[in-house]
Motif scaffolding. Structure first.
Motif, PDB file in Angstrom:
ATOM      1  N   PHE A   1       0.792  -1.230   0.000  1.00  0.00           N
ATOM      2  CA  PHE A   1       0.000   0.000   0.000  1.00  0.00           C
ATOM      3  C   PHE A   1       0.823   1.278   0.000  1.00  0.00           C
ATOM      4  CE2 PHE A   1      -2.855  -3.240   1.875  1.00  0.00           C
ATOM      5  CZ  PHE A   1      -3.840  -3.207   0.890  1.00  0.00           C
ATOM      6  N   ASN A   2       2.120   1.192   0.301  1.00  0.00           N
ATOM      7  CA  ASN A   2       2.971   2.384   0.202  1.00  0.00           C
ATOM      8  C   ASN A   2       3.654   2.502  -1.154  1.00  0.00           C
ATOM      9  OD1 ASN A   2       2.440   3.464   2.729  1.00  0.00           O
ATOM     10  ND2 ASN A   2       4.093   2.357   3.730  1.00  0.00           N
TER      11      ASN A   2
ATOM     12  N   PRO B   1      10.238   2.229  -7.224  1.00  0.00           N
ATOM     13  CA  PRO B   1      10.405   2.185  -5.773  1.00  0.00           C
ATOM     14  C   PRO B   1       9.555   1.093  -5.119  1.00  0.00           C
ATOM     15  CG  PRO B   1       8.922   3.969  -6.366  1.00  0.00           C
ATOM     16  CD  PRO B   1       9.421   3.382  -7.657  1.00  0.00           C
ATOM     17  N   LEU B   2      10.096   0.507  -4.083  1.00  0.00           N
ATOM     18  CA  LEU B   2       9.458  -0.513  -3.254  1.00  0.00           C
ATOM     19  C   LEU B   2       9.276  -1.843  -3.990  1.00  0.00           C
ATOM     20  CD1 LEU B   2       6.770   1.033  -0.892  1.00  0.00           C
ATOM     21  CD2 LEU B   2       9.149   0.513  -0.463  1.00  0.00           C
ATOM     22  N   TYR B   3      10.047  -2.812  -3.582  1.00  0.00           N
ATOM     23  CA  TYR B   3       9.869  -4.173  -4.077  1.00  0.00           C
ATOM     24  C   TYR B   3      10.201  -5.121  -2.932  1.00  0.00           C
ATOM     25  CZ  TYR B   3      14.907  -3.445  -4.779  1.00  0.00           C
ATOM     26  OH  TYR B   3      16.233  -3.127  -4.608  1.00  0.00           O
ATOM     27  N   PHE B   4       9.763  -6.363  -3.047  1.00  0.00           N
ATOM     28  CA  PHE B   4       9.975  -7.322  -1.977  1.00  0.00           C
ATOM     29  C   PHE B   4      11.280  -8.104  -2.149  1.00  0.00           C
ATOM     30  CE2 PHE B   4       5.337  -6.803  -1.720  1.00  0.00           C
ATOM     31  CZ  PHE B   4       5.188  -6.605  -0.363  1.00  0.00           C
ATOM     32  N   PHE B   5      11.601  -8.503  -3.392  1.00  0.00           N
ATOM     33  CA  PHE B   5      12.740  -9.377  -3.635  1.00  0.00           C
ATOM     34  C   PHE B   5      13.489  -8.943  -4.884  1.00  0.00           C
ATOM     35  CE2 PHE B   5       9.136 -12.147  -2.190  1.00  0.00           C
ATOM     36  CZ  PHE B   5       9.525 -12.209  -0.854  1.00  0.00           C
ATOM     37  N   GLY B   6      14.715  -9.436  -5.001  1.00  0.00           N
ATOM     38  CA  GLY B   6      15.500  -9.168  -6.202  1.00  0.00           C
ATOM     39  C   GLY B   6      15.079 -10.017  -7.382  1.00  0.00           C
TER      40      GLY B   6
END
Length: 301
Positions: free
Chosen positions: A37-38, A117-122
């Motif tokens: 959500f961000n 911008p903003l990601y969980f994994f590579g």
């Protein structure tokens, strides 16, 4: 099975699925809430949950990124299916819907990998064999290796007291900016490094204790580093002005952020970075390669 947009009320169910299906990435509700959500491009059509009898059995979080160089790029940020619902069509339905929405929005390619911008994994952790087989069956192929460096925060960090004193003698100082300095810091980052890092650094101003450190030369911002911006336990983004590089400013800013994470009781700091920066982070804070990912991608025909 019903496909619906992910709501904030679903977050705890999503986290429970991660705990069961992603053993190397046991994401807490606050991690998922932040990463979904961000995201400045957060839209309901990219964030989908599969439900059976009102219960979430799988989910996928996507995004649409756009740049002058690449045009519109689809992104799969994270996906998971409850172990009891695997091989029952949930992942296929979720990807069919997401890929269709991305293609309809003009994306010509979709990747499983990092694009801020903003990601969980590579990318995809290759230890998730079932996920790899699922993606390759859908036409995805490995395009690159990516990785995260890690710093063990149980160990002492480098002491840069002497370096800080040397820079002070040249009129260069380091401090944690006050909330009133947020706009100045973000405007400098925007000019020097672009919108993505400006946005991510702004997230480190969310809490009362700002998790940003800056350097000033002659009173003007000339470097920055952030932690707890892209996610808990993560360092970055960071950058130093071209005319101030080679003086150790980046190393000081790095360790100041790591000290914050250490003081918060974090066991490890993750540093997403490129291959060419391994030497820099190893010499600056004894960072080592901690995780390897496979970037997967396919064309949207």
């Amino acid at each position: 099975m019903e496909l619906v947009s992910i709501s904030r009320d679903d977050i705890h169910e999503l986290s429970a699925i991660c705990m069961l299906s992603l053993p190397y990435d046991r994401l807490a509700p606050e991690d998922l809430r932040h990463g979904i959500f961000n995201d400045p491009g957060c839209e309901e059509r990219w964030n989908l949950a599969a439900k059976e009898s009102g219960r979430v059995v799988g989910f996928v979080v996507g995004a649409l990124r756009q740049s002058d160089k690449e045009g519109k790029l689809g992104l799969v940020k994270i996906f998971a299916v409850h172990p009891e619902a695997q091989r029952a069509g949930a992942a296929t339905a979720l990807f069919d819907r997401l890929e269709g929405a991305l293609k309809g929005a003009g994306a010509t390619e979709v990747i499983v990998g990092a694009r801020g911008p903003l990601y969980f994994f590579g990318g995809l952790d290759p230890r998730y064999t079932e996920a790899y087989l699922f993606l390759t069956k859908r036409g995805y192929a490995k395009t690159a290796d990516t990785f995260y460096l890690s710093v063990d925060l149980h160990q002492p960090l480098p002491d840069y007291t002497q370096l800080i004193a040397q820079r002070a003698a040249e009129g260069i100082t380091f401090h944690r900016p006050a909330m009133a300095e947020k706009r100045e810091v973000q405007e400098w980052i925007l000019r020097a490094f672009g919108e993505g890092w400006r946005y991510e650094t702004g997230l480190a101003f969310r809490e009362e204790k700002v998790t940003v450190w800056i350097a000033r030369a002659g009173g003007k911002v000339c470097g920055f580093a952030a932690s707890n911006a892209t996610g808990r336990d993560y360092f970055g983004p960071t950058g130093v002005a071209d005319d101030q590089r080679g003086k150790g400013l980046g190393r000081v800013l790095l360790v100041k952020c790591l000290e914050d994470m250490q003081a918060d009781g974090r066991p490890i700091a993750w540093i997403p970075t490129g291959l060419g920066r391994i030497s820099y982070y190893y010499n600056g804070a004894r960072a080592r390669v901690g995780r390897v990912f496979w970037r997967m991608g396919k064309a949207l025909k």
